[in-house]
Design a protein around this motif. Structure first.
Motif, PDB file in Angstrom:
ATOM      1  N   THR A 112      27.337  30.623 -45.256  1.00  0.00           N
ATOM      2  CA  THR A 112      26.553  31.930 -45.003  1.00  0.00           C
ATOM      3  C   THR A 112      24.846  31.899 -43.772  1.00  0.00           C
ATOM      4  OG1 THR A 112      27.361  32.118 -47.523  1.00  0.00           O
ATOM      5  CG2 THR A 112      25.696  33.930 -46.781  1.00  0.00           C
ATOM      6  N   VAL A 113      24.510  30.881 -44.604  1.00  0.00           N
ATOM      7  CA  VAL A 113      22.724  30.950 -43.901  1.00  0.00           C
ATOM      8  C   VAL A 113      22.456  30.613 -42.810  1.00  0.00           C
ATOM      9  CG1 VAL A 113      20.625  30.547 -44.911  1.00  0.00           C
ATOM     10  CG2 VAL A 113      21.965  30.750 -46.377  1.00  0.00           C
ATOM     11  N   CYS A 114      24.015  29.237 -43.016  1.00  0.00           N
ATOM     12  CA  CYS A 114      23.522  27.888 -41.695  1.00  0.00           C
ATOM     13  C   CYS A 114      24.610  29.098 -40.395  1.00  0.00           C
ATOM     14  CB  CYS A 114      23.636  26.747 -41.774  1.00  0.00           C
ATOM     15  SG  CYS A 114      22.449  26.440 -42.856  1.00  0.00           S
ATOM     16  N   ALA A 115      26.007  29.141 -40.271  1.00  0.00           N
ATOM     17  CA  ALA A 115      26.286  29.397 -39.647  1.00  0.00           C
ATOM     18  C   ALA A 115      25.747  31.220 -38.361  1.00  0.00           C
ATOM     19  CB  ALA A 115      27.803  30.202 -40.016  1.00  0.00           C
ATOM     20  N   THR A 116      25.974  30.541 -36.905  1.00  0.00           N
ATOM     21  CA  THR A 116      25.204  31.956 -36.705  1.00  0.00           C
ATOM     22  C   THR A 116      25.955  31.267 -35.179  1.00  0.00           C
ATOM     23  OG1 THR A 116      23.734  32.770 -35.612  1.00  0.00           O
ATOM     24  CG2 THR A 116      23.378  30.423 -36.034  1.00  0.00           C
ATOM     25  N   PRO A 117      25.927  32.410 -34.313  1.00  0.00           N
ATOM     26  CA  PRO A 117      26.687  32.031 -32.762  1.00  0.00           C
ATOM     27  C   PRO A 117      25.145  32.456 -31.991  1.00  0.00           C
ATOM     28  CG  PRO A 117      26.687  34.414 -33.702  1.00  0.00           C
ATOM     29  CD  PRO A 117      26.076  33.754 -35.060  1.00  0.00           C
ATOM     30  N   SER A 118      23.976  32.082 -32.656  1.00  0.00           N
ATOM     31  CA  SER A 118      23.250  31.730 -31.757  1.00  0.00           C
ATOM     32  C   SER A 118      22.884  30.534 -31.468  1.00  0.00           C
ATOM     33  CB  SER A 118      21.405  32.079 -32.229  1.00  0.00           C
ATOM     34  OG  SER A 118      21.686  33.483 -32.788  1.00  0.00           O
ATOM     35  N   ALA A 119      22.589  30.742 -30.355  1.00  0.00           N
ATOM     36  CA  ALA A 119      22.748  29.128 -29.680  1.00  0.00           C
ATOM     37  C   ALA A 119      21.349  28.546 -29.743  1.00  0.00           C
ATOM     38  CB  ALA A 119      21.695  28.717 -27.788  1.00  0.00           C
ATOM     39  N   TRP A 120      22.007  26.993 -30.480  1.00  0.00           N
ATOM     40  CA  TRP A 120      20.710  26.136 -31.152  1.00  0.00           C
ATOM     41  C   TRP A 120      19.550  25.728 -29.812  1.00  0.00           C
ATOM     42  CZ3 TRP A 120      18.971  23.587 -35.120  1.00  0.00           C
ATOM     43  CH2 TRP A 120      18.815  22.215 -34.981  1.00  0.00           C
ATOM     44  N   ASP A 140      24.560  23.718 -31.405  1.00  0.00           N
ATOM     45  CA  ASP A 140      24.736  23.062 -29.629  1.00  0.00           C
ATOM     46  C   ASP A 140      24.645  24.973 -28.898  1.00  0.00           C
ATOM     47  OD1 ASP A 140      27.539  24.967 -29.898  1.00  0.00           O
ATOM     48  OD2 ASP A 140      28.562  22.864 -29.518  1.00  0.00           O
ATOM     49  N   GLY A 141      25.127  24.555 -27.928  1.00  0.00           N
ATOM     50  CA  GLY A 141      24.992  26.509 -27.260  1.00  0.00           C
ATOM     51  C   GLY A 141      25.675  27.669 -27.706  1.00  0.00           C
ATOM     52  N   LEU A 201      14.015  20.130 -37.698  1.00  0.00           N
ATOM     53  CA  LEU A 201      13.973  21.251 -36.956  1.00  0.00           C
ATOM     54  C   LEU A 201      14.835  22.243 -37.344  1.00  0.00           C
ATOM     55  CD1 LEU A 201      14.460  18.625 -33.632  1.00  0.00           C
ATOM     56  CD2 LEU A 201      12.394  19.974 -33.876  1.00  0.00           C
ATOM     57  N   LEU A 202      15.870  22.005 -38.278  1.00  0.00           N
ATOM     58  CA  LEU A 202      16.500  22.816 -39.005  1.00  0.00           C
ATOM     59  C   LEU A 202      16.143  23.394 -39.554  1.00  0.00           C
ATOM     60  CD1 LEU A 202      20.463  23.434 -39.597  1.00  0.00           C
ATOM     61  CD2 LEU A 202      20.447  21.827 -40.550  1.00  0.00           C
ATOM     62  N   ARG A 203      15.748  22.672 -40.715  1.00  0.00           N
ATOM     63  CA  ARG A 203      14.601  24.264 -41.583  1.00  0.00           C
ATOM     64  C   ARG A 203      13.551  25.463 -40.723  1.00  0.00           C
ATOM     65  NH1 ARG A 203      15.412  24.491 -46.573  1.00  0.00           N
ATOM     66  NH2 ARG A 203      15.537  21.860 -46.828  1.00  0.00           N
ATOM     67  N   ALA A 204      13.158  24.784 -38.997  1.00  0.00           N
ATOM     68  CA  ALA A 204      12.776  25.757 -38.981  1.00  0.00           C
ATOM     69  C   ALA A 204      12.584  26.748 -37.816  1.00  0.00           C
ATOM     70  CB  ALA A 204      11.201  24.849 -37.808  1.00  0.00           C
ATOM     71  N   TRP A 205      14.427  26.285 -37.803  1.00  0.00           N
ATOM     72  CA  TRP A 205      15.590  27.130 -36.930  1.00  0.00           C
ATOM     73  C   TRP A 205      15.363  28.637 -37.427  1.00  0.00           C
ATOM     74  CZ3 TRP A 205      21.181  27.223 -35.927  1.00  0.00           C
ATOM     75  CH2 TRP A 205      21.312  27.316 -34.423  1.00  0.00           C
ATOM     76  N   GLU A 206      15.810  29.605 -36.511  1.00  0.00           N
ATOM     77  CA  GLU A 206      16.057  31.066 -37.212  1.00  0.00           C
ATOM     78  C   GLU A 206      16.038  31.607 -36.136  1.00  0.00           C
ATOM     79  OE1 GLU A 206      11.527  32.902 -37.457  1.00  0.00           O
ATOM     80  OE2 GLU A 206      10.904  31.619 -39.483  1.00  0.00           O
ATOM     81  N   PRO A 207      17.592  31.495 -36.003  1.00  0.00           N
ATOM     82  CA  PRO A 207      18.473  32.127 -34.908  1.00  0.00           C
ATOM     83  C   PRO A 207      17.886  33.588 -35.204  1.00  0.00           C
ATOM     84  CG  PRO A 207      19.460  30.760 -36.400  1.00  0.00           C
ATOM     85  CD  PRO A 207      18.135  31.350 -36.841  1.00  0.00           C
ATOM     86  N   GLU A 208      18.073  34.155 -33.128  1.00  0.00           N
ATOM     87  CA  GLU A 208      18.417  35.586 -33.548  1.00  0.00           C
ATOM     88  C   GLU A 208      19.242  36.665 -33.895  1.00  0.00           C
ATOM     89  OE1 GLU A 208      17.692  35.944 -29.428  1.00  0.00           O
ATOM     90  OE2 GLU A 208      16.771  34.270 -28.828  1.00  0.00           O
ATOM     91  N   GLU A 209      20.385  35.754 -34.077  1.00  0.00           N
ATOM     92  CA  GLU A 209      21.007  37.191 -34.570  1.00  0.00           C
ATOM     93  C   GLU A 209      22.137  35.982 -35.826  1.00  0.00           C
ATOM     94  OE1 GLU A 209      25.382  38.679 -32.984  1.00  0.00           O
ATOM     95  OE2 GLU A 209      23.960  37.985 -32.389  1.00  0.00           O
TER      96      GLU A 209
END
Length: 266
Positions: free
Chosen positions: A169-177, A199-200, A257-265
């Protein structure tokens, strides 16, 4: 392959955790107790948040498939007023939970509804909502217990489902790493494991075989591997405990890095 919890189990666990939450609040010296795991909140604030969330999601599930939450539900949550006296507050929380459970039962697990996770690996259904509310109720029960000085591990069946639910729910995203492609493995001591690949193409989660004494673990496969009980993994993912409370193989800096990542979508 282990199955997810069935819908009746999810409803049972919401009810059980809400009951455990109310028991902690009933036994607390006062509603003004600070909740260290929710900085700036008192126990009263925590009750209001959980009960308000139950009512909000009950309205969302009841509305069916939609592109946004019902306007009246959003307005009601913003203007939420709750009893100040403890006994009345606990009765209000119980009623809030029953509203949610009633809406979920009436809808059934496959009924569509709005959720904030359209781009994740979790479905936008009443079943997906129930699965997430189990975890929110469980973690906030832990918060209340922590405030009272007696935090308890999350129940095993709930926590095992919770690791995957959070990742899906929280981590899966199509936004590029935005960093070098890598993977994170999460190993529950109770015998389940998951891999988060980034990844990308975004972030996606798969179940993987749990390492055994015979097979060991391929240390080159993941940039970082996190080991702990299922309860510890859920509490880490929800930022209730830190990584140093767990066993981490590989590059622990990747977890920052994972904790700080804020995907755009999402």
């Amino acid at each position: 392959m282990e199955k997810n919890l069935e819908f009746p189990d999810l409803l049972r666990l919401i009810d059980e955790r809400s009951t455990a939450f109310r028991a902690v609040v009933a036994a607390a010296p006062g509603l003004d107790a600070q909740v260290p795991t929710c900085p700036g909140w008192t126990l009263f604030d925590l009750v209001k948040h959980l009960g308000g969330g139950d009512r909000f999601w009950a309205a969302i599930v009841g509305a069916g498939s939609a592109d946004a939450p019902p306007a009246e539900a959003v307005a009601a949550r913003a203007a939420l007023e709750v009893p100040q006296e403890r006994e009345a507050l606990l009765a209000w929380l119980d009623a809030s939970t029953q509203l949610l459970l009633g809406a979920l039962r009436a809808a059934g697990p496959e009924s569509g509804c709005w959720t904030w996770w359209p781009a994740s690996q979790s479905p936008q259904t009443a079943g997906g909502t129930a699965r997430h509310r189990v975890q929110e109720t469980a973690v906030h029960t832990y918060d209340a217990q922590f405030a009272g000085g007696s935090p308890q591990p999350l129940p095993v069946e709930l926590a095992l489902d919770g690791v995957e639910e959070f990742l899906f729910t929280v981590c899966a995203t199509p936004s590029a790493w935005p960093h070098k492609p890598t993977a994170f493995d999460f190993h529950a001591a109770e015998g389940r494991s998951w891999r988060l690949t980034v990844d990308g193409d975004g972030a996606r989660i798969t179940r993987i075989p749990a390492p055994t004494a015979a097979t060991g673990e391929d240390s080159d496969a993941a940039g970082a591997s996190v080991h702990g009980t299922a309860s510890e993994l859920v509490l880490y993912l929800y930022d209730r405990i830190q990584a140093d409370s767990l066993h981490v193989d590989g590059d622990a800096g990747l977890l920052d890095l994972l904790r700080a990542w804020e995907p755009e979508e999402k």
